[in-house]
Design a protein around this motif. Structure first.
Motif, mmCIF file in Angstrom:
data_model
loop_
_atom_site.group_PDB
_atom_site.id
_atom_site.type_symbol
_atom_site.label_atom_id
_atom_site.label_comp_id
_atom_site.label_asym_id
_atom_site.label_seq_id
_atom_site.Cartn_x
_atom_site.Cartn_y
_atom_site.Cartn_z
ATOM 1 N N PRO A 97 14.242 3.814 -0.291
ATOM 2 C CA PRO A 97 14.794 4.266 0.993
ATOM 3 C C PRO A 97 13.919 5.309 1.689
ATOM 4 O O PRO A 97 13.829 5.332 2.922
ATOM 5 C CB PRO A 97 16.156 4.846 0.599
ATOM 6 N N ALA A 98 13.272 6.168 0.894
ATOM 7 C CA ALA A 98 12.393 7.184 1.482
ATOM 8 C C ALA A 98 11.182 6.541 2.160
ATOM 9 O O ALA A 98 10.661 7.071 3.156
ATOM 10 C CB ALA A 98 11.929 8.158 0.396
ATOM 11 N N ILE A 99 10.737 5.390 1.626
ATOM 12 C CA ILE A 99 9.624 4.666 2.247
ATOM 13 C C ILE A 99 10.018 4.203 3.646
ATOM 14 O O ILE A 99 9.268 4.374 4.623
ATOM 15 C CB ILE A 99 9.226 3.448 1.372
ATOM 16 N N ILE A 100 11.219 3.620 3.756
ATOM 17 C CA ILE A 100 11.695 3.147 5.062
ATOM 18 C C ILE A 100 11.859 4.321 6.030
ATOM 19 O O ILE A 100 11.467 4.251 7.198
ATOM 20 C CB ILE A 100 13.023 2.379 4.897
ATOM 21 N N THR A 101 12.457 5.413 5.551
ATOM 22 C CA THR A 101 12.666 6.593 6.405
ATOM 23 C C THR A 101 11.338 7.140 6.922
ATOM 24 O O THR A 101 11.219 7.534 8.094
ATOM 25 C CB THR A 101 13.407 7.683 5.611
ATOM 26 N N LYS A 102 10.334 7.150 6.060
ATOM 27 C CA LYS A 102 9.041 7.720 6.418
ATOM 28 C C LYS A 102 8.279 6.858 7.424
ATOM 29 O O LYS A 102 7.711 7.379 8.399
ATOM 30 C CB LYS A 102 8.196 7.908 5.153
ATOM 31 N N TYR A 103 8.276 5.541 7.198
ATOM 32 C CA TYR A 103 7.415 4.683 7.996
ATOM 33 C C TYR A 103 8.137 3.956 9.131
ATOM 34 O O TYR A 103 7.490 3.376 10.000
ATOM 35 C CB TYR A 103 6.729 3.651 7.089
ATOM 36 N N LYS A 104 9.480 3.980 9.141
ATOM 37 C CA LYS A 104 10.212 3.325 10.228
ATOM 38 C C LYS A 104 11.318 4.253 10.747
ATOM 39 O O LYS A 104 12.513 3.900 10.748
ATOM 40 C CB LYS A 104 10.801 1.991 9.748
ATOM 41 N N PRO A 105 10.976 5.434 11.229
ATOM 42 C CA PRO A 105 11.992 6.393 11.695
ATOM 43 C C PRO A 105 12.724 5.908 12.943
ATOM 44 O O PRO A 105 13.817 6.381 13.247
ATOM 45 C CB PRO A 105 11.166 7.647 11.992
ATOM 46 N N GLN A 106 12.140 4.951 13.667
ATOM 47 C CA GLN A 106 12.750 4.468 14.913
ATOM 48 C C GLN A 106 14.002 3.644 14.692
ATOM 49 O O GLN A 106 14.748 3.362 15.642
ATOM 50 C CB GLN A 106 11.725 3.642 15.717
ATOM 51 N N LEU A 107 14.277 3.251 13.468
ATOM 52 C CA LEU A 107 15.422 2.385 13.196
ATOM 53 C C LEU A 107 16.746 3.051 13.547
ATOM 54 O O LEU A 107 17.666 2.405 14.059
ATOM 55 C CB LEU A 107 15.435 1.967 11.711
ATOM 56 N N VAL A 108 16.867 4.344 13.273
ATOM 57 C CA VAL A 108 18.131 5.047 13.485
ATOM 58 C C VAL A 108 18.530 5.009 14.952
ATOM 59 O O VAL A 108 19.677 4.697 15.297
ATOM 60 C CB VAL A 108 18.027 6.508 12.991
ATOM 61 N N GLN A 109 17.587 5.282 15.823
ATOM 62 C CA GLN A 109 17.875 5.304 17.255
ATOM 63 C C GLN A 109 18.265 3.910 17.767
ATOM 64 O O GLN A 109 19.051 3.772 18.708
ATOM 65 C CB GLN A 109 16.655 5.814 18.023
ATOM 66 N N ALA A 110 17.726 2.871 17.132
ATOM 67 C CA ALA A 110 18.007 1.495 17.562
ATOM 68 C C ALA A 110 19.254 0.925 16.888
ATOM 69 O O ALA A 110 19.527 -0.264 17.006
ATOM 70 C CB ALA A 110 16.810 0.610 17.258
ATOM 71 N N PRO A 156 0.807 -1.222 0.000
ATOM 72 C CA PRO A 156 0.000 0.000 0.000
ATOM 73 C C PRO A 156 0.841 1.274 0.000
ATOM 74 O O PRO A 156 0.493 2.254 -0.669
ATOM 75 C CB PRO A 156 -0.813 -0.121 1.298
ATOM 76 N N ALA A 157 1.963 1.279 0.746
ATOM 77 C CA ALA A 157 2.820 2.473 0.790
ATOM 78 C C ALA A 157 3.425 2.769 -0.577
ATOM 79 O O ALA A 157 3.484 3.928 -1.011
ATOM 80 C CB ALA A 157 3.917 2.286 1.833
ATOM 81 N N MET A 158 3.879 1.743 -1.275
ATOM 82 C CA MET A 158 4.472 1.951 -2.596
ATOM 83 C C MET A 158 3.431 2.471 -3.586
ATOM 84 O O MET A 158 3.724 3.359 -4.399
ATOM 85 C CB MET A 158 5.093 0.645 -3.106
ATOM 86 N N LEU A 159 2.234 1.924 -3.538
ATOM 87 C CA LEU A 159 1.177 2.382 -4.448
ATOM 88 C C LEU A 159 0.827 3.843 -4.189
ATOM 89 O O LEU A 159 0.599 4.622 -5.119
ATOM 90 C CB LEU A 159 -0.067 1.506 -4.288
ATOM 91 N N HIS A 160 0.843 4.229 -2.920
ATOM 92 C CA HIS A 160 0.456 5.594 -2.545
ATOM 93 C C HIS A 160 1.580 6.601 -2.776
ATOM 94 O O HIS A 160 1.341 7.731 -3.224
ATOM 95 C CB HIS A 160 0.045 5.607 -1.074
ATOM 96 N N ASP A 161 2.836 6.198 -2.518
ATOM 97 C CA ASP A 161 3.927 7.166 -2.479
ATOM 98 C C ASP A 161 4.817 7.200 -3.725
ATOM 99 O O ASP A 161 5.551 8.173 -3.914
ATOM 100 C CB ASP A 161 4.842 6.871 -1.270
ATOM 101 N N ILE A 162 4.773 6.160 -4.538
ATOM 102 C CA ILE A 162 5.721 6.091 -5.661
ATOM 103 C C ILE A 162 4.975 6.104 -6.997
ATOM 104 O O ILE A 162 4.239 5.159 -7.292
ATOM 105 C CB ILE A 162 6.603 4.827 -5.561
ATOM 106 N N PRO A 163 5.183 7.136 -7.797
ATOM 107 C CA PRO A 163 4.571 7.152 -9.136
ATOM 108 C C PRO A 163 5.116 6.007 -9.983
ATOM 109 O O PRO A 163 6.280 5.632 -9.874
ATOM 110 C CB PRO A 163 5.024 8.508 -9.709
#
Length: 817
Positions: A255-268, A83-90
């Protein structure tokens, strides 16, 4: 004119029946091998070709990293990715998710309305699929509409085969199937469509599809868990791109999809990467965790293809060698033809016609050989090729091209040599074999035996690696271990709503006790996973109080009281889980030696009594009570990994039994009786663990069988050509041999004289082949984490074998002369 050419060709071929038959047989075997290998290679490369828009469809893979170390390289990802790819990526036109329940769980699907009794089957090829899946892939439907067949919850589609098995001759549309699995899921679905059997050349093989929206009905968490979740990566996601959309451009936006929906990864201190795999490349180029099936290997297919070309070229070389060697014998014919007016191009056409006739008869014989060998070839290759594959238009065109190419390639040089003879020289009897022609024949013989030596040495190396992997110590003893999946149809039809913990545990205890009533079953263990299971269940583990940067990545498995006895593992330090310590499930873990070492303990004993943290399990801070030897969960193609064992007596997904195989039929019957008594309504199924584990080497085993089979045929072809060449040479030197015998030469001396020139060529071939084979096999072995060394003795042995075979071949003709 054509008629005259054919008649002349047939007359000339009849004059030398021995050489004609030798040529036809050699060419036929070479062509038959090539035909079979072409079918194999074409099939392996044809995966997903039947899907109309396959070039625009991609699977989304996932890589996960912790502290810059890869912990997952998988074919599955999060439910929310599509769903994220369909919504966010042309450029993304559609997505389809699949939940591979048949692989993850023990699933039983039942037609409860069947009479005289319900019909149940264990379904391993069972998926939950988005409504977009069927129209995206373009499968052929027998009944129903692909577009809306899976659009509603609690609907399903089934294959023709299972439509007949579940419903007989009744129309299945509108009928109900009941699914239960070993996680206590309990769902019914109405059949809305029937599809044709999925072709064999697809990596996605299934018999039953439930609608993906059925998962949303699993309580209040259904939609969050299966539609919007970014926490559990356990779905296949396929995306279809709009025409002319560049896949690299789409991938660059992931990569922008991961950054947008999983921002907690950096801290972990974690990171993740999504990537696209072209649908048609998955079978030969993908070897990820959680693959739906064991994929092929493009390197092995390349080698098999190369062998097919080798064999065909060897057959053509045989023809060229024999035809040019016989040139002197046909010199007078050429001289007479030129005297009466024949010109060079007419002679070339005549001799090419002979080549075409020989290749034509060889091709007919090759067709017959290929069809007769088809059953054996299917057994060796693991394919199910049918006779119909050999009458497809593309194959007929290939065969015609093979005939044309063979006629020209094998016939042109001999035709050129024969047509170049000068009439005056020929008719005066002064013609001798040219040094160039002799050198060419020697070069061709060397080429043949380079291929032969290479194939022999390669076969030894392949089987040495296979033996190395299958006989190496796993760290576990998996022989005489019988395994069953836990029941899919839960005890007393329990599900998540009416689950009774004590009742369920009591039934499992009764099952263990029933199994142990015979002395032929020594130990019974319930385990989360078994060696050979590819599922990746890894997490971070660190010493309690240590920095998160000091975490290690470990596999998680379960262990009960009988585990170490079933698998015969060794306790290196500490103790096993014990009934004397009833809190083990809540307080204790056992780790492997490598895990203890990576956690910072110099000796296994130092780990005993130390506390570790497993962040994924929340507040669970267990104490290490034991250290066991390292073991390999998967094949030796991958490196050994550290493991952590939790105590779990009842939650395992498999029952593993160490059995005495002296009375195996009676033992299996006892197991079946216990199963039927304890788990009624569940089909009985089992496997032996060593067979299951070795299925990971199926590609290498098939490769070894194909490699060795065609290597033998290549050597036979080389010897066939050498046999004919030595026969002709011996014939040409009959007068010389007669004079030598009159002067006192022995048979042995004459045989040695006639053989030595050919044997020199074989020795030269072995010398040239050795470095080439070493480089090729060295590169092949690099794909294995654990590999055998390339033994030096393989190369002289291959050379000696080739030399011996050639000596026997040539000596027969020499002694006969």
């Amino acid at each position: 004119m054509l008629k005259n050419l054919l008649l002349a060709a047939m007359r000339n071929l009849k004059k030398s029946k021995f050489f004609t038959l030798l040529n036809i047989l050699g060419l036929a075997v070479g062509m038959a091998v090539f035909m079979l290998i072409v079918q194999y290679v074409t099939f392996e490369r044809s995966y997903e070709d039947f899907i109309p828009n396959a070039n625009n469809i991609y699977r989304v893979g996932l890589q996960s990293f912790r502290n810059n170390e890869m912990i997952l390289n998988g074919a599955e990802n999060y439910p929310a990715v599509g769903p994220a790819m369909l919504h966010d990526i042309p450029g993304v036109a559609a997505y389809a998710r699949l939940y591979n329940m048949g692989y993850k769980n023990n699933v039983v699907i039942t037609n409860e309305n069947a009479r005289p009794q319900p019909i149940s089957f264990k379904q391993e090829r069972f998926l939950y699929a988005d409504s977009a899946f069927l129209p995206m892939m373009g499968y052929n439907m027998v009944e129903g509409n692909a577009v809306n067949a899976l659009s509603q919850p609690n609907t399903c589609v089934i294959s023709e085969k299972y439509a007949r098995m579940y419903f007989g001759n009744e129309d299945p549309i509108g009928k109900t199937l009941h699914m239960r699995d070993d996680d206590f899921n309990d769902e019914t679905a109405k059949v809305t469509a029937v599809f044709k059997e999925v072709p064999a050349n697809t990596h996605l093989k299934f018999d039953v599809l439930y609608s993906y929206k059925t998962l949303f009905t699993r309580g209040s968490f259904g939609i969050d868990r299966y539609d919007q979740s970014w926490s559990r990566a356990d779905m296949y996601t396929f995306v279809q791109l709009q025409p002319a959309t560049d896949a690299k451009t789409v991938e660059s936006k992931l990569p922008a999809i991961i950054t947008k929906y999983k921002p907690q990864l950096v801290q972990a201190h974690e990171s993740e990467k999504l990537f696209l795999q072209p649908l048609k490349s998955i079978h030969l180029h993908s070897d990820l965790a959680e693959e739906p099936e064991t994929n092929g290997n493009v390197t092995l297919v390349f080698f098999i293809n190369l062998i097919g070309i080798f064999v065909l070229v060897i057959a053509w070389i045989n023809y060229i060698n024999l035809a040019t060697a016989r040139a002197v014998g046909r010199a007078k014919e050429v001289g007479v033809r030129k005297v009466i007016g024949a010109v060079k191009h007419q002679l070339i056409i005549q001799f090419l016609t002979e080549s075409a006739v020989v290749n034509f008869f060889a091709l007919l014989l090759a067709y017959g050989i290929a069809l007769l060998a088809l059953k054996s070839f299917n057994t060796i290759s693991g394919l199910s090729l049918a006779v119909s594959y050999f009458i497809q238009p593309w194959f007929i065109a290939l065969v015609a091209s093979l005939w044309l190419a063979g006629s020209l390639l094998s016939g042109f040089y001999p035709a050129w040599v024969l047509s170049s003879f000068k009439p005056v020289v020929v008719l005066k009897g002064k013609l001798k074999s040219s040094s160039g022609g002799v050198l060419l024949r020697k070069g061709l013989v060397v080429t043949q035996f380079i291929a032969s030596v290479a194939l022999i040495a390669g076969t030894f190396t392949v089987y040495k690696q296979l033996n190395f992997m299958t006989s190496r110590n796993l760290g576990m003893n998996i022989n005489q271990v019988l395994v069953m999946n836990r029941p899919g149809n839960a005890v007393n039809n329990m599900n998540r709503k009416n689950f009774n913990r004590s009742l369920y545990f009591g039934v499992l205890d009764a099952f263990r006790n029933e199994l142990k009533r015979t002395s032929d079953i020594q130990f019974v263990s319930s385990v989360l996973t078994v060696p050979g299971k590819q599922r990746e269940y890894k997490t971070t583990v660190r010493r309690y109080g240590a920095n998160s940067n000091d975490s290690i990545i470990a596999r998680i498995n379960s262990m009960d009281y009988d585990f170490m006895d079933v698998f015969r593992m060794n306790l290196v330090a500490g103790r096993n889980f014990s009934k004397d310590f009833p809190k083990d499930a809540d307080t204790s873990v056992i780790v492997t030696e490598t895990a203890a070492q990576l956690l910072g303990f110099k000796r296994p004993q130092d780990a005993i009594g130390q506390t570790v943290a497993i962040p994924e399990f929340g507040n669970f801070k267990p104490i290490i009570v034991g250290v066991v030897n390292d073991y390999h969960q998967v094949s030796f193609k991958k490196a050994l990994e550290p493991s952590v064992f939790l105590f779990d007596q009842y939650g395992g997904e498999y029952y593993a039994l160490r059995v005495n195989t002296n009375n195996l039929p009676l033992t299996i019957q006892h197991v079946k009786d216990a199963w039927v008594k304890t788990f009624p309504g569940n089909p009985f199924d089992y496997f032996f663990l060593d067979d299951y584990f070795n299925k990971q080497y199926v590609n290498e085993e098939r490769f070894g069988k194909l490699f060795s089979t065609f290597s033998v045929l290549a050597i036979i072809l080389s010897c066939l050509g050498l046999f004919g060449l030595s026969a002709y040479t011996a014939t040409q030197r009959v007068k010389e041999i007669g004079i030598r015998k009159v002067l006192g030469a022995s048979v042995t001396g004459i045989a040695a004289m006639l053989s030595k020139d050919f044997l020199k060529l074989v020795i030269i071939s072995a010398v040239i082949a050795t470095p080439v084979v070493w480089l090729v096999m060295h590169k092949w072995l690099q794909s294995f984490a654990y590999r055998t060394a390339i033994s030096w003795w393989i190369f002289p042995l291959a050379g000696i074998m080739s030399l011996f075979i050639a000596l026997v071949t040539v000596s027969y003709q020499a002694v006969k002369a």
